[in-house]
Design a protein around this motif. Structure first.
Motif, PDB file in Angstrom:
ATOM      1  N   GLY A   1      30.122  35.924 -17.082  1.00  0.00           N
ATOM      2  CA  GLY A   1      30.497  34.603 -16.617  1.00  0.00           C
ATOM      3  C   GLY A   1      31.999  34.431 -16.693  1.00  0.00           C
ATOM      4  N   GLN A   2      32.589  33.814 -15.693  1.00  0.00           N
ATOM      5  CA  GLN A   2      34.031  33.629 -15.687  1.00  0.00           C
ATOM      6  C   GLN A   2      34.358  32.154 -15.903  1.00  0.00           C
ATOM      7  OE1 GLN A   2      35.945  36.027 -12.394  1.00  0.00           O
ATOM      8  NE2 GLN A   2      36.461  37.043 -14.299  1.00  0.00           N
ATOM      9  N   VAL A   3      35.157  31.928 -16.930  1.00  0.00           N
ATOM     10  CA  VAL A   3      35.572  30.590 -17.320  1.00  0.00           C
ATOM     11  C   VAL A   3      37.058  30.442 -17.017  1.00  0.00           C
ATOM     12  CG1 VAL A   3      35.838  28.996 -19.259  1.00  0.00           C
ATOM     13  CG2 VAL A   3      33.850  30.494 -19.143  1.00  0.00           C
ATOM     14  N   LEU A   4      37.442  29.295 -16.490  1.00  0.00           N
ATOM     15  CA  LEU A   4      38.855  29.038 -16.247  1.00  0.00           C
ATOM     16  C   LEU A   4      39.459  28.450 -17.512  1.00  0.00           C
ATOM     17  CD1 LEU A   4      40.936  29.142 -13.833  1.00  0.00           C
ATOM     18  CD2 LEU A   4      40.672  26.654 -13.778  1.00  0.00           C
ATOM     19  N   ARG A   5      40.341  29.202 -18.134  1.00  0.00           N
ATOM     20  CA  ARG A   5      41.066  28.682 -19.291  1.00  0.00           C
ATOM     21  C   ARG A   5      42.241  27.859 -18.789  1.00  0.00           C
ATOM     22  NH1 ARG A   5      44.147  31.964 -24.163  1.00  0.00           N
ATOM     23  NH2 ARG A   5      45.489  30.215 -24.750  1.00  0.00           N
ATOM     24  N   ILE A   6      42.311  26.615 -19.241  1.00  0.00           N
ATOM     25  CA  ILE A   6      43.317  25.674 -18.752  1.00  0.00           C
ATOM     26  C   ILE A   6      44.297  25.369 -19.872  1.00  0.00           C
ATOM     27  CG2 ILE A   6      43.707  23.358 -17.832  1.00  0.00           C
ATOM     28  CD1 ILE A   6      40.923  23.451 -16.622  1.00  0.00           C
ATOM     29  N   ASP A   7      45.557  25.747 -19.679  1.00  0.00           N
ATOM     30  CA  ASP A   7      46.601  25.379 -20.641  1.00  0.00           C
ATOM     31  C   ASP A   7      47.941  25.359 -19.929  1.00  0.00           C
ATOM     32  OD1 ASP A   7      47.573  28.005 -20.425  1.00  0.00           O
ATOM     33  OD2 ASP A   7      46.594  28.673 -22.269  1.00  0.00           O
ATOM     34  N   GLY A   8      49.002  25.096 -20.693  1.00  0.00           N
ATOM     35  CA  GLY A   8      50.313  24.894 -20.102  1.00  0.00           C
ATOM     36  C   GLY A   8      50.947  26.137 -19.529  1.00  0.00           C
ATOM     37  N   SER A   9      50.437  27.320 -19.869  1.00  0.00           N
ATOM     38  CA  SER A   9      51.039  28.546 -19.365  1.00  0.00           C
ATOM     39  C   SER A   9      50.533  28.919 -17.978  1.00  0.00           C
ATOM     40  CB  SER A   9      50.748  29.705 -20.336  1.00  0.00           C
ATOM     41  OG  SER A   9      49.354  29.945 -20.434  1.00  0.00           O
ATOM     42  N   GLY A  10      49.558  28.174 -17.474  1.00  0.00           N
ATOM     43  CA  GLY A  10      48.988  28.463 -16.169  1.00  0.00           C
ATOM     44  C   GLY A  10      47.514  28.786 -16.290  1.00  0.00           C
ATOM     45  N   ASP A  11      46.756  28.471 -15.269  1.00  0.00           N
ATOM     46  CA  ASP A  11      45.322  28.727 -15.302  1.00  0.00           C
ATOM     47  C   ASP A  11      45.057  30.227 -15.305  1.00  0.00           C
ATOM     48  OD1 ASP A  11      45.167  26.006 -15.086  1.00  0.00           O
ATOM     49  OD2 ASP A  11      44.660  25.999 -12.954  1.00  0.00           O
ATOM     50  N   SER A  12      44.077  30.661 -16.096  1.00  0.00           N
ATOM     51  CA  SER A  12      43.732  32.077 -16.162  1.00  0.00           C
ATOM     52  C   SER A  12      42.232  32.215 -16.340  1.00  0.00           C
ATOM     53  CB  SER A  12      44.473  32.758 -17.325  1.00  0.00           C
ATOM     54  OG  SER A  12      44.129  32.146 -18.564  1.00  0.00           O
ATOM     55  N   LEU A  13      41.698  33.362 -15.956  1.00  0.00           N
ATOM     56  CA  LEU A  13      40.269  33.601 -16.040  1.00  0.00           C
ATOM     57  C   LEU A  13      39.943  34.400 -17.294  1.00  0.00           C
ATOM     58  CD1 LEU A  13      39.487  34.530 -12.339  1.00  0.00           C
ATOM     59  CD2 LEU A  13      39.152  32.332 -13.479  1.00  0.00           C
ATOM     60  N   GLN A  14      38.822  34.059 -17.905  1.00  0.00           N
ATOM     61  CA  GLN A  14      38.336  34.794 -19.060  1.00  0.00           C
ATOM     62  C   GLN A  14      36.863  35.098 -18.857  1.00  0.00           C
ATOM     63  OE1 GLN A  14      39.286  32.395 -22.489  1.00  0.00           O
ATOM     64  NE2 GLN A  14      41.297  33.319 -22.675  1.00  0.00           N
ATOM     65  N   ASP A  15      36.456  36.292 -19.251  1.00  0.00           N
ATOM     66  CA  ASP A  15      35.053  36.671 -19.169  1.00  0.00           C
ATOM     67  C   ASP A  15      34.310  36.184 -20.399  1.00  0.00           C
ATOM     68  OD1 ASP A  15      35.296  37.920 -16.766  1.00  0.00           O
ATOM     69  OD2 ASP A  15      35.597  39.918 -17.614  1.00  0.00           O
ATOM     70  N   ARG A  16      33.068  35.769 -20.189  1.00  0.00           N
ATOM     71  CA  ARG A  16      32.184  35.386 -21.279  1.00  0.00           C
ATOM     72  C   ARG A  16      30.897  36.170 -21.090  1.00  0.00           C
ATOM     73  NH1 ARG A  16      36.051  34.178 -23.223  1.00  0.00           N
ATOM     74  NH2 ARG A  16      36.885  32.164 -23.786  1.00  0.00           N
ATOM     75  N   ARG A  17      30.524  37.004 -22.057  1.00  0.00           N
ATOM     76  CA  ARG A  17      29.362  37.865 -21.915  1.00  0.00           C
ATOM     77  C   ARG A  17      28.287  37.480 -22.933  1.00  0.00           C
ATOM     78  NH1 ARG A  17      31.099  42.079 -18.690  1.00  0.00           N
ATOM     79  NH2 ARG A  17      33.346  42.247 -18.555  1.00  0.00           N
ATOM     80  N   GLN A  18      27.064  37.702 -22.520  1.00  0.00           N
ATOM     81  CA  GLN A  18      25.932  37.377 -23.386  1.00  0.00           C
ATOM     82  C   GLN A  18      25.933  38.312 -24.585  1.00  0.00           C
ATOM     83  OE1 GLN A  18      22.104  38.090 -21.679  1.00  0.00           O
ATOM     84  NE2 GLN A  18      21.114  36.540 -22.934  1.00  0.00           N
ATOM     85  N   ARG A  19      25.675  37.774 -25.753  1.00  0.00           N
ATOM     86  CA  ARG A  19      25.564  38.601 -26.947  1.00  0.00           C
ATOM     87  C   ARG A  19      24.744  37.866 -27.989  1.00  0.00           C
ATOM     88  NH1 ARG A  19      31.449  39.542 -28.986  1.00  0.00           N
ATOM     89  NH2 ARG A  19      30.336  40.501 -30.715  1.00  0.00           N
ATOM     90  N   LEU A  20      23.810  38.582 -28.585  1.00  0.00           N
ATOM     91  CA  LEU A  20      23.125  38.033 -29.739  1.00  0.00           C
ATOM     92  C   LEU A  20      24.038  38.242 -30.924  1.00  0.00           C
ATOM     93  CD1 LEU A  20      19.522  39.320 -29.107  1.00  0.00           C
ATOM     94  CD2 LEU A  20      20.449  37.053 -28.678  1.00  0.00           C
ATOM     95  N   ASP A  21      24.151  37.238 -31.768  1.00  0.00           N
ATOM     96  CA  ASP A  21      25.162  37.251 -32.808  1.00  0.00           C
ATOM     97  C   ASP A  21      24.549  36.971 -34.162  1.00  0.00           C
ATOM     98  OD1 ASP A  21      27.562  36.018 -34.402  1.00  0.00           O
ATOM     99  OD2 ASP A  21      28.431  36.924 -32.621  1.00  0.00           O
TER     100      ASP A  21
END
Length: 360
Positions: A283-303
């Motif tokens: 899953g790709q999440v848009l990280r929003i902060d002052g340095s500019g929008d960037s994409l981060q991956d989020r993967r399923q994991r049992l923890d």
């Protein structure tokens, strides 16, 4: 209200076929519940949920009726009629000392035929685009004891949870608890709704907000609950903002408006915001902060957190408000560098996502 909008928007210059509902915290929960209500189907066409309280305890109709009778008993005759209730002044009803658990959503079979999560998982929620996300330090908005309630709720499982979060042995419980509480409250319920809606083949755009206003960065560990609101509305306090805050506010307003107009929050000058894909795909999440929008991956994991939750629930039955069913935990290790705000500010950039329990 939605019926009124559909009937009157043309006279106001609006388009009754292009209505976006937007809410934060309890308001975000209201938007999500309206998506699950058959009475609201077709009355709005896009939804925005910011740090929604998506894990609220829900009441059955019988439970709600029983609790209402208890609270109203002193105000009504022994055999009340509907007219007696309708005759009560509004200020008397508003002054009733009703505890928060008695104000939770009611699954009445009409407005809400089923619970929130069930509606999304079973494909009964409105089939419309959804923009949804949360902040990286939601817990900082609430009193410290709110987060520490997670420690009490976890009981003997707490050391396993600390370890699962990568917490250093000497890290204070309060600091780790704030991360866990943030996840139980917002990150995980947000992920659950995003996952269920996208699994129906519907557009979902998920974000993770990490910006702290310039004047607060020395004292605040991350973006607390409600902190994204002034960026969305362009109402940052003049004494707190920096140049990066103003630029971020303009980007967020442009993305939110683009979503409201077209159902796609895209900007030509920024990275494309891809649709959230159902797990186990990345899953790709848009990280929003002052340095500019960037994409981060989020993967399923049992923890280990899920293991700890299950074991503790089996043996000690923790309070519902502190431990909720978790199917997916998205996290990165908490590389603790120190206990002060400056070190916490550096670490919040790790993009950690988890959620706590209820909306403020």
């Amino acid at each position: 209200a939605l019926q009124w909008l559909r009937q009157n928007l043309p006279a106001l210059g609006g388009d009754p076929g292009n209505i976006t509902l937007m809410g934060e915290s309890a308001g975000g929960a209201s938007v999500a519940y309206l998506m699950g209500s058959p009475l609201a189907q077709g009355l709005f066409h896009k939804a925005i949920v910011q740090s929604g309280a998506l894990d609220l305890p829900e009441l059955t109709l019988a439970q709600a009726r029983e609790r209402a009778e208890v609270h109203l008993r002193a105000l009504l005759p022994a055999e009340p009629r509907l007219a007696d209730l309708q005759a009560l002044p509004a200020d008397r009803l508003l002054s009733l000392p009703i505890p928060r658990p008695d104000t939770m959503p009611v699954i009445d079979g009409l407005v809400l035929p089923q619970g929130l999560v069930a509606a999304f998982k079973q494909g009964q929620a409105a089939r419309i685009p959804l923009l949804i996300g949360s902040n990286d330090h939601e817990a900082g908005f609430f009193p410290p004891d709110w987060s520490l309630g997670v420690v009490r709720g976890m009981g003997s499982a707490w050391p396993e949870v600390r370890a699962a979060y990568g917490a250093r042995v000497d890290a204070p419980d309060a600091r780790v608890a704030a991360r866990v509480a943030t996840d139980l409250f917002a990150t995980l319920p947000t992920a659950q709704v995003a996952q269920a809606h996208s699994a129906q083949g519907l557009p979902v755009y998920r974000y993770f907000f990490t910006q702290v206003p310039a004047a607060l960065r020395a004292t605040q560990a991350g973006a607390i609950h409600t902190q994204e609101i002034p960026y969305v509305f362009g109402t940052l306090a003049p004494g707190q903002q920096g140049a990066d805050d103003l630029a971020l506010s303009e980007r967020m307003q442009a993305r939110w408006l683009a979503f409201a107009r077209t159902g796609q929050p895209q900007l030509a000058s920024q990275p494309e915001w891809p649709r959230w894909q159902p797990l186990p795909a990345a899953g790709q999440v848009l990280r929003i902060d002052g340095s500019g929008d960037s994409l981060q991956d989020r993967r399923q994991r049992l923890d280990g957190v899920e293991h700890a939750r299950q074991r503790h629930q089996q043996h000690e039955r923790p309070p519902r408000e502190h431990l909720r069913p978790i199917a997916v935990l998205e996290r990165q290790p908490d590389h603790e560098q120190g206990d002060g705000p400056a070190e916490q500010q550096q670490e919040r950039g790790a993009g950690d996502e988890h959620d706590p329990g209820r909306g403020g």
